[in-house]
Design a protein around this motif. Structure first.
Motif, PDB file in Angstrom:
ATOM      1  N   ALA A 110     -16.488   8.020 -16.922  1.00 19.89           N
ATOM      2  CA  ALA A 110     -15.489   9.049 -17.225  1.00 19.89           C
ATOM      3  C   ALA A 110     -14.692   9.451 -15.994  1.00 19.89           C
ATOM      4  CB  ALA A 110     -16.170  10.273 -17.828  1.00 19.89           C
ATOM      5  N   SER A 111     -15.253   9.234 -14.806  1.00 21.67           N
ATOM      6  CA  SER A 111     -14.571   9.664 -13.582  1.00 21.67           C
ATOM      7  C   SER A 111     -13.483   8.696 -13.145  1.00 21.67           C
ATOM      8  CB  SER A 111     -15.593   9.799 -12.440  1.00 21.67           C
ATOM      9  OG  SER A 111     -16.071   8.527 -12.017  1.00 21.67           O
ATOM     10  N   ARG A 112     -13.499   7.487 -13.667  1.00 15.75           N
ATOM     11  CA  ARG A 112     -12.617   6.446 -13.159  1.00 15.75           C
ATOM     12  C   ARG A 112     -11.155   6.734 -13.485  1.00 15.75           C
ATOM     13  NH1 ARG A 112     -10.276   1.750 -15.029  1.00 15.75           N
ATOM     14  NH2 ARG A 112     -10.004   0.097 -13.468  1.00 15.75           N
ATOM     15  N   VAL A 113     -10.303   6.567 -12.467  1.00 14.74           N
ATOM     16  CA  VAL A 113      -8.856   6.693 -12.650  1.00 14.74           C
ATOM     17  C   VAL A 113      -8.198   5.444 -12.069  1.00 14.74           C
ATOM     18  CG1 VAL A 113      -8.800   9.218 -12.664  1.00 14.74           C
ATOM     19  CG2 VAL A 113      -8.654   7.994 -10.482  1.00 14.74           C
ATOM     20  N   GLU A 114      -7.075   5.050 -12.671  1.00 14.21           N
ATOM     21  CA  GLU A 114      -6.397   3.822 -12.259  1.00 14.21           C
ATOM     22  C   GLU A 114      -4.888   4.054 -12.259  1.00 14.21           C
ATOM     23  OE1 GLU A 114      -7.341  -0.786 -13.137  1.00 14.21           O
ATOM     24  OE2 GLU A 114      -6.671   0.345 -14.889  1.00 14.21           O
ATOM     25  N   PRO A 115      -4.360   4.627 -11.179  1.00 13.75           N
ATOM     26  CA  PRO A 115      -2.918   4.899 -11.145  1.00 13.75           C
ATOM     27  C   PRO A 115      -2.059   3.644 -11.257  1.00 13.75           C
ATOM     28  CG  PRO A 115      -4.082   6.041  -9.363  1.00 13.75           C
ATOM     29  CD  PRO A 115      -5.050   5.090  -9.969  1.00 13.75           C
ATOM     30  N   TYR A 116      -2.574   2.516 -10.750  1.00 16.94           N
ATOM     31  CA  TYR A 116      -1.810   1.271 -10.775  1.00 16.94           C
ATOM     32  C   TYR A 116      -2.695   0.149 -11.309  1.00 16.94           C
ATOM     33  CZ  TYR A 116       1.395   3.846  -7.770  1.00 16.94           C
ATOM     34  OH  TYR A 116       2.256   4.791  -7.263  1.00 16.94           O
ATOM     35  N   PRO A 117      -2.629  -0.137 -12.613  1.00 15.32           N
ATOM     36  CA  PRO A 117      -3.456  -1.204 -13.190  1.00 15.32           C
ATOM     37  C   PRO A 117      -3.120  -2.558 -12.579  1.00 15.32           C
ATOM     38  CG  PRO A 117      -2.512   0.192 -14.897  1.00 15.32           C
ATOM     39  CD  PRO A 117      -1.833   0.552 -13.628  1.00 15.32           C
ATOM     40  N   PRO A 118      -4.044  -3.512 -12.653  1.00 14.83           N
ATOM     41  CA  PRO A 118      -3.772  -4.853 -12.125  1.00 14.83           C
ATOM     42  C   PRO A 118      -2.494  -5.436 -12.713  1.00 14.83           C
ATOM     43  CG  PRO A 118      -6.090  -4.632 -12.703  1.00 14.83           C
ATOM     44  CD  PRO A 118      -5.415  -3.386 -13.188  1.00 14.83           C
ATOM     45  N   GLY A 119      -1.675  -6.008 -11.850  1.00 18.95           N
ATOM     46  CA  GLY A 119      -0.421  -6.607 -12.275  1.00 18.95           C
ATOM     47  C   GLY A 119       0.769  -5.682 -12.245  1.00 18.95           C
ATOM     48  N   SER A 120       0.535  -4.389 -11.983  1.00 15.48           N
ATOM     49  CA  SER A 120       1.646  -3.433 -11.989  1.00 15.48           C
ATOM     50  C   SER A 120       2.348  -3.331 -10.645  1.00 15.48           C
ATOM     51  CB  SER A 120       1.144  -2.050 -12.417  1.00 15.48           C
ATOM     52  OG  SER A 120       0.193  -1.545 -11.492  1.00 15.48           O
ATOM     53  N   LEU A 121       1.771  -3.905  -9.598  1.00 14.04           N
ATOM     54  CA  LEU A 121       2.376  -3.895  -8.273  1.00 14.04           C
ATOM     55  C   LEU A 121       2.670  -5.323  -7.838  1.00 14.04           C
ATOM     56  CD1 LEU A 121       0.136  -1.215  -6.493  1.00 14.04           C
ATOM     57  CD2 LEU A 121       2.489  -0.916  -7.288  1.00 14.04           C
ATOM     58  N   PRO A 122       3.653  -5.516  -6.959  1.00 17.98           N
ATOM     59  CA  PRO A 122       4.004  -6.873  -6.522  1.00 17.98           C
ATOM     60  C   PRO A 122       2.831  -7.589  -5.862  1.00 17.98           C
ATOM     61  CG  PRO A 122       5.703  -5.314  -5.881  1.00 17.98           C
ATOM     62  CD  PRO A 122       4.557  -4.491  -6.388  1.00 17.98           C
ATOM     63  N   ASP A 123       2.722  -8.892  -6.104  1.00 17.07           N
ATOM     64  CA  ASP A 123       1.684  -9.715  -5.486  1.00 17.07           C
ATOM     65  C   ASP A 123       2.178 -10.311  -4.176  1.00 17.07           C
ATOM     66  OD1 ASP A 123      -0.340  -9.320  -7.372  1.00 17.07           O
ATOM     67  OD2 ASP A 123       0.533 -10.821  -8.712  1.00 17.07           O
ATOM     68  N   ALA A 124       2.834  -9.497  -3.391  1.00 17.04           N
ATOM     69  CA  ALA A 124       3.329  -9.909  -2.080  1.00 17.04           C
ATOM     70  C   ALA A 124       3.386  -8.682  -1.195  1.00 17.04           C
ATOM     71  CB  ALA A 124       4.715 -10.550  -2.196  1.00 17.04           C
ATOM     72  N   ARG A 125       3.256  -8.889   0.109  1.00 22.01           N
ATOM     73  CA  ARG A 125       3.283  -7.778   1.050  1.00 22.01           C
ATOM     74  C   ARG A 125       4.675  -7.157   1.089  1.00 22.01           C
ATOM     75  NH1 ARG A 125       2.644  -9.631   6.091  1.00 22.01           N
ATOM     76  NH2 ARG A 125       2.856 -11.821   5.525  1.00 22.01           N
ATOM     77  N   GLN A 126       4.688  -5.808   1.099  1.00 22.15           N
ATOM     78  CA  GLN A 126       5.940  -5.075   1.000  1.00 22.15           C
ATOM     79  C   GLN A 126       6.239  -4.310   2.293  1.00 22.15           C
ATOM     80  OE1 GLN A 126       7.814  -5.280  -2.075  1.00 22.15           O
ATOM     81  NE2 GLN A 126       6.264  -6.904  -2.267  1.00 22.15           N
ATOM     82  N   LEU A 198       0.493  -0.462  -0.066  1.00 24.30           N
ATOM     83  CA  LEU A 198       0.214   0.863   0.495  1.00 24.30           C
ATOM     84  C   LEU A 198       0.026   1.910  -0.604  1.00 24.30           C
ATOM     85  CD1 LEU A 198       2.753   0.814   3.493  1.00 24.30           C
ATOM     86  CD2 LEU A 198       0.312   0.265   3.530  1.00 24.30           C
ATOM     87  N   LYS A 199      -0.822   1.579  -1.584  1.00 26.18           N
ATOM     88  CA  LYS A 199      -1.087   2.470  -2.707  1.00 26.18           C
ATOM     89  C   LYS A 199      -2.586   2.509  -3.015  1.00 26.18           C
ATOM     90  CE  LYS A 199       3.350   3.087  -3.886  1.00 26.18           C
ATOM     91  NZ  LYS A 199       4.024   4.399  -3.750  1.00 26.18           N
ATOM     92  N   VAL A 200      -3.100   3.709  -3.339  1.00 25.18           N
ATOM     93  CA  VAL A 200      -4.436   3.819  -3.919  1.00 25.18           C
ATOM     94  C   VAL A 200      -4.308   3.409  -5.377  1.00 25.18           C
ATOM     95  CG1 VAL A 200      -6.331   5.352  -4.527  1.00 25.18           C
ATOM     96  CG2 VAL A 200      -5.147   5.652  -2.337  1.00 25.18           C
ATOM     97  N   VAL A 201      -4.988   2.331  -5.777  1.00 24.61           N
ATOM     98  CA  VAL A 201      -4.778   1.773  -7.112  1.00 24.61           C
ATOM     99  C   VAL A 201      -5.874   2.135  -8.099  1.00 24.61           C
ATOM    100  CG1 VAL A 201      -3.352  -0.118  -6.265  1.00 24.61           C
ATOM    101  CG2 VAL A 201      -5.833  -0.429  -6.425  1.00 24.61           C
ATOM    102  N   ALA A 202      -7.067   2.533  -7.603  1.00 26.27           N
ATOM    103  CA  ALA A 202      -8.147   2.923  -8.511  1.00 26.27           C
ATOM    104  C   ALA A 202      -9.171   3.742  -7.745  1.00 26.27           C
ATOM    105  CB  ALA A 202      -8.813   1.699  -9.132  1.00 26.27           C
ATOM    106  N   GLU A 203      -9.844   4.650  -8.463  1.00 23.60           N
ATOM    107  CA  GLU A 203     -10.929   5.439  -7.882  1.00 23.60           C
ATOM    108  C   GLU A 203     -11.995   5.673  -8.938  1.00 23.60           C
ATOM    109  OE1 GLU A 203      -9.588   8.288  -4.377  1.00 23.60           O
ATOM    110  OE2 GLU A 203      -8.676   8.919  -6.258  1.00 23.60           O
TER     111      GLU A 203
END
Length: 518
Positions: A110-126, A198-203
């Motif tokens: 229940a505690s898990r949060v996922e601001p950026y699910p897999p595939g929602s951010l570019p697969d390359a360094r920004q 440079l994003k926290v993607v899950a906790e």
């Protein structure tokens, strides 16, 4: 004299009456529960449990309640509460919760949060990360205001800074491609940070008091060792819960806090330390490995595979005393450990028993040990939390080669394959905590001292990926990251930082450099 005694008695009675009048539980409910949780387990703010506050001195807790905490949502209560009420609140948060708080598998999920699910951010360094050497980035933990910085190691500049969970512990752990880093906080939160974006993607909150986390060498699994509740929690790479293993012995009649978990890459397994039971666990994540048929962890039957693909059942090595601190040989065949009393042992994970005893006085800090080749033989060196010395041990005979006197008891020892020197602090010393000493790895002599700010704690060296310079921490609230030439020991540059307690170079950690802890 009688008048003086009467006055003192009146003051003491007045203070006692004031303390009795201060209803700490009611004050907590009124002023603290909305952020820290009704049961002190944390919410918007961190958990307020004795286990979570062991690094925070009582006087500092009083100051935080009174003055607030800058750059956070913690307000100052000096104008709202009296000094007696503030002191009562501080006492309350250091008192045990009864009955002991629990944290179930349902709570974890229940505690898990996922601001950026897999595939929602570019697969390359920004951005700035794309312009940097991805393996010469540094992750810096700043404890003064609970932030993390990302440094470009070539330019020696900060390229990003973001708030972290309260009191990160155990060092960040990286995936093998260098894209993700995982942090474990003292109150059990595990954060997954995407370095490329440079994003926290899950906790997720793995427990109520965590010691550290480990990431499998294939990047597929994350394991967390908890003091409270005493268990090992295993997630997939997206921090989805896979397995919880209680810290119980084989009979199930005794339990332990779990003191640490490490990834043993050559073995494709996690090695787990127990604080209160004389055991070490090994949990395999190798899908090709044969099942362990003896010494299995209590809740697995002999030969039964774990329900998660890629995991097999775990096995235990039974010891005569608990080991409180670990160092691993480079192939992870042997665990070099010490008990709370300073008793050193070498444990072979293949035969699952002690194969040597170590001559290590005081309180060696083997978790910060490093190794190198000296005269064709590999040695391991360790600081000491009690005695002013570094012990150097031959890793074939397991005999002590040398005891190097230092200015005081130290915590960290660091080097690099390309450097002839090892750097050691004396941060446990009341008089020498401001000085780093440089040791020649062949002569085993101290050849230089660095003392940039007299009276201020100076510790924790990390090399860049090439071994050309080091970064050391001025561990003050208004502290700094100090860059020093690895050959001349001269200062190159400073960056301001808020009590930087650790710096971690991606290459050195991912490649498991012999000069840094794993």
């Amino acid at each position: 004299m009688k008048i003086l005694r009467s006055l003192l008695a009146a003051v003491l009675l007045g203070n006692l009456a004031g303390a009795m009048a201060a209803d700490a539980p009611a004050l907590y409910t009124q002023h603290c529960a909305s952020c820290h949780g009704a049961s002190r387990l944390g919410g918007m703010g961190p958990a307020l449990l004795p286990e979570s506050l062991e690094r925070l001195k009582r006087k500092d807790a009083v100051a935080t309640i009174r003055d607030g905490r800058a750059a956070t949502q913690m307000p100052a209560f000096a104008a709202t509460l009296s000094a007696t009420e503030i002191d009562a609140l501080a006492g309350w948060i250091y008192s045990p919760v009864s009955p002991a708080p629990a944290w179930s598998e349902a709570d974890i999920r229940a505690s898990r949060v996922e601001p950026y699910p897999p595939g929602s951010l570019p697969d390359a360094r920004q951005g700035a990360v794309a312009k940097a050497d991805p393996m010469n980035l540094f992750i810096v933990v700043e404890a003064g205001d609970h932030h993390v910085s990302v440094l470009d190691g070539d330019r020696m500049e900060r390229i990003h800074r973001f708030p972290s969970r309260y009191a990160l512990h155990g060092g960040p752990k990286f995936t093998p491609d260098g894209r993700y880093v995982f942090f474990a906080s003292r109150d059990g939160w595990v954060s997954k940070f995407d370095i490329w974006n440079l994003k926290v993607v899950a906790e997720v909150r793995a427990g109520l008091n965590a010691r550290n986390a480990a990431v499998s060498s294939d990047g597929r699994y994350v394991a967390v060792a908890n003091y409270l509740p005493g268990n090992l929690v295993i997630f997939d790479a997206d921090l989805k819960l896979l397995k919880v293993i209680d810290g119980r012995n084989l009979k199930g009649d005794a339990s332990s806090r779990l003191s640490a978990v490490y990834d043993a890459a050559p073995r494709k397994s996690f090695i787990v330390g127990l604080k209160d039971l004389p055991e070490i666990w090994e949990v395999s994540y190798d899908p090709a490995a044969q099942p362990f048929y003896e010494g299995y962890v209590h809740d697995y039957k002999m030969g039964e595979a774990l329900p998660t693909p890629g995991f097999l059942n775990a096995r235990r090595t039974v010891l005569d005393v608990p080991l409180d601190d670990f160092f691993f040989t480079q192939d992870y065949t042997n665990v070099v450990g010490a008990s709370r009393e300073g008793r050193g042992q070498v444990i072979n994970l293949d035969v699952r028993r002690a194969i040597a005893a170590l001559d290590l006085p005081g309180m060696p800090h083997l978790g910060s040990g490093i190794s190198w080749l000296r005269d064709g033989r590999r040695v391991v060196a360790s600081t000491n939390l009690k005695d002013a010395q570094v012990s150097v041990i031959d890793m074939q005979s397991w005999q002590t080669v040398a005891t190097i006197p230092t200015l005081g008891p130290g915590f960290f020892l660091r080097s690099h394959e390309n450097s002839p020197y090892a750097w050691v602090d004396s941060m446990m010393s009341p008089t020498a905590r401001d000085t780093l000493q440089v040791i020649d790895k062949q002569s085993l002599k101290v050849v230089h001292e660095v003392r940039p700010e007299p009276g201020k704690t100076f510790a924790h060296v990390e090399f860049d990926r090439r071994g050309s310079y080091v970064i050391a921490s001025l561990m003050e609230k208004e502290g700094a990251l100090i860059f020093l030439d690895a050959k001349t020991f001269k200062e190159i540059k400073r960056l301001p930082a808020s009590k930087p307690i650790g710096k971690y170079n991606l290459n050195n950690k991912i490649q498991r450099s012999e000069g840094t802890s794993h």
